[in-house]
Write an enzyme that holds these catalytic residues in place. Structure first.
Site, PDB file in Angstrom:
ATOM      1  N   PHE A   1       0.835  -1.206   0.000  1.00 55.83           N
ATOM      2  CA  PHE A   1       0.000   0.000   0.000  1.00 55.83           C
ATOM      3  C   PHE A   1       0.869   1.255   0.000  1.00 55.83           C
ATOM      4  O   PHE A   1       1.702   1.432   0.877  1.00 55.83           O
ATOM      5  CB  PHE A   1      -0.880  -0.050   1.258  1.00 55.83           C
ATOM      6  CG  PHE A   1      -1.843   1.072   1.426  1.00 55.83           C
ATOM      7  CD1 PHE A   1      -2.970   1.175   0.631  1.00 55.83           C
ATOM      8  CD2 PHE A   1      -1.651   2.017   2.424  1.00 55.83           C
ATOM      9  CE1 PHE A   1      -3.886   2.206   0.810  1.00 55.83           C
ATOM     10  CE2 PHE A   1      -2.561   3.049   2.622  1.00 55.83           C
ATOM     11  CZ  PHE A   1      -3.674   3.139   1.811  1.00 55.83           C
TER      12      PHE A   1
ATOM     13  N   SER B   1       2.960  -6.581   2.970  1.00 52.14           N
ATOM     14  CA  SER B   1       1.945  -5.692   3.515  1.00 52.14           C
ATOM     15  C   SER B   1       0.610  -5.886   2.784  1.00 52.14           C
ATOM     16  O   SER B   1       0.066  -6.983   2.781  1.00 52.14           O
ATOM     17  CB  SER B   1       2.442  -4.248   3.424  1.00 52.14           C
ATOM     18  OG  SER B   1       1.623  -3.378   4.155  1.00 52.14           O
TER      19      SER B   1
ATOM     20  N   ASP C   1       6.986  -4.101  14.143  1.00 53.83           N
ATOM     21  CA  ASP C   1       6.400  -3.560  12.913  1.00 53.83           C
ATOM     22  C   ASP C   1       5.573  -2.340  13.303  1.00 53.83           C
ATOM     23  O   ASP C   1       4.632  -2.440  14.085  1.00 53.83           O
ATOM     24  CB  ASP C   1       5.515  -4.628  12.256  1.00 53.83           C
ATOM     25  CG  ASP C   1       5.015  -4.239  10.880  1.00 53.83           C
ATOM     26  OD1 ASP C   1       4.756  -3.044  10.651  1.00 53.83           O
ATOM     27  OD2 ASP C   1       4.861  -5.133  10.024  1.00 53.83           O
TER      28      ASP C   1
ATOM     29  N   HIS D   1       8.741  -3.130   9.207  1.00 52.46           N
ATOM     30  CA  HIS D   1       7.662  -3.513   8.293  1.00 52.46           C
ATOM     31  C   HIS D   1       8.145  -3.880   6.888  1.00 52.46           C
ATOM     32  O   HIS D   1       7.743  -4.900   6.337  1.00 52.46           O
ATOM     33  CB  HIS D   1       6.628  -2.386   8.204  1.00 52.46           C
ATOM     34  CG  HIS D   1       5.460  -2.719   7.335  1.00 52.46           C
ATOM     35  ND1 HIS D   1       4.596  -3.757   7.624  1.00 52.46           N
ATOM     36  CD2 HIS D   1       5.024  -2.180   6.157  1.00 52.46           C
ATOM     37  CE1 HIS D   1       3.669  -3.830   6.690  1.00 52.46           C
ATOM     38  NE2 HIS D   1       3.911  -2.897   5.779  1.00 52.46           N
TER      39      HIS D   1
END
Length: 254
Positions: free
Chosen positions: A29, A97, A199, A229
């Site tokens: 994203f 993700s 994260d 992350h």
């Protein structure tokens, strides 16, 4: 409309022709294919055919992203699978993700045995803070908020991602995550689930929920203790590549 936005250097699709084993590599994203290129290159070195598609509205400008939604992102993934299907009869999917969320979506909707295995990396299925943030912003005039890119432990490494997140797009990833979360038990494909222990974007509990909820008999949860992350660009990127390559080699049909 999106045609008027120029693709950033390093955010382009990438494709490596190899054998009949295809691996779809999906970025996250507000991110770009840059975050997945190292993993893609390493898998290509193993002889696999690898495709990293640029998701609709990504790798250009935040104004472009807010014009697309999760249905377009799913379509981008579907088009990526079509590319691999032209030369490959065995398909694996990995993603970071939201790319991991889309990986799970593919596994939930694939015919039995169509996907040989999945490798979600810090996949998002439930993000309470993002939901709370969106709820506080949705009825305001705020168009963009601060970006979420480059959550990386290793110094000097930057993710090619938007420095702003469109508020409209927050709604889209929340919707996608809810759909995927509600269908996790439908997943039966072998799964290699990666989870960074620290994260700052997607709570690590997401990966544990995925691991506990899917119906795959062949499933492993891999903890990434030295990455944040964007683990595919972080200290554990070699470990991820090695694990993914071994996973595909083990499950591919000779």
């Amino acid at each position: 409309m999106s045609d008027s936005f120029k693709v950033m250097e390093g955010a382009e699709d990438f494709y490596f022709q190899g054998n009949n084993v295809g691996v779809l590599v999906i970025h996250g994203f507000t991110g770009s294919t840059q975050s997945m290129r190292f993993l893609g290159e390493k898998l290509a070195e193993e002889g696999f055919t690898v495709y990293g598609p640029r998701l609709k509205g990504h790798g250009t400008a935040p104004e472009d992203m807010e014009q697309s939604g999760y249905r377009e992102w799913i379509k981008s993934v579907g088009e990526g699978l079509e590319v691999l299907n032209k030369t490959c009869d065995q398909i694996f999917v990995t993603g970071l993700s939201m790319g991991g969320t889309l990986t799970l979506y593919v596994a939930e909707h694939a015919n039995a045995g169509r996907i040989k295995g999945i490798m979600p990396i810090n996949a998002a299925v439930h993000m309470p803070e993002l939901i709370e943030s969106y709820e506080s912003l949705k009825d305001t005039d705020t168009q963009f908020v601060e970006g979420i890119g480059s959550d990386i432990k290793k110094e000097g490494i930057e993710e090619l991602a938007y420095d702003q997140t469109p508020v409209k797009s927050m709604k889209e990833i929340i919707a996608l995550s809810m759909i995927v979360r509600g269908n996790l038990e439908k997943i039966t494909a072998p799964a290699l689930v990666f989870s960074s222990t620290t994260d700052h974007v997607v709570p690590p509990e997401n990966s544990r929920e995925i691991y506990d909820s899917i119906s795959s008999e062949d499933c492993e949860l891999v903890k990434l203790d030295n990455s944040y992350h964007v683990a595919t660009l972080d200290n554990d990127k070699e470990l991820i590549a090695e694990k993914c390559a071994a996973f595909v080699h083990r499950l591919r049909t000779k």
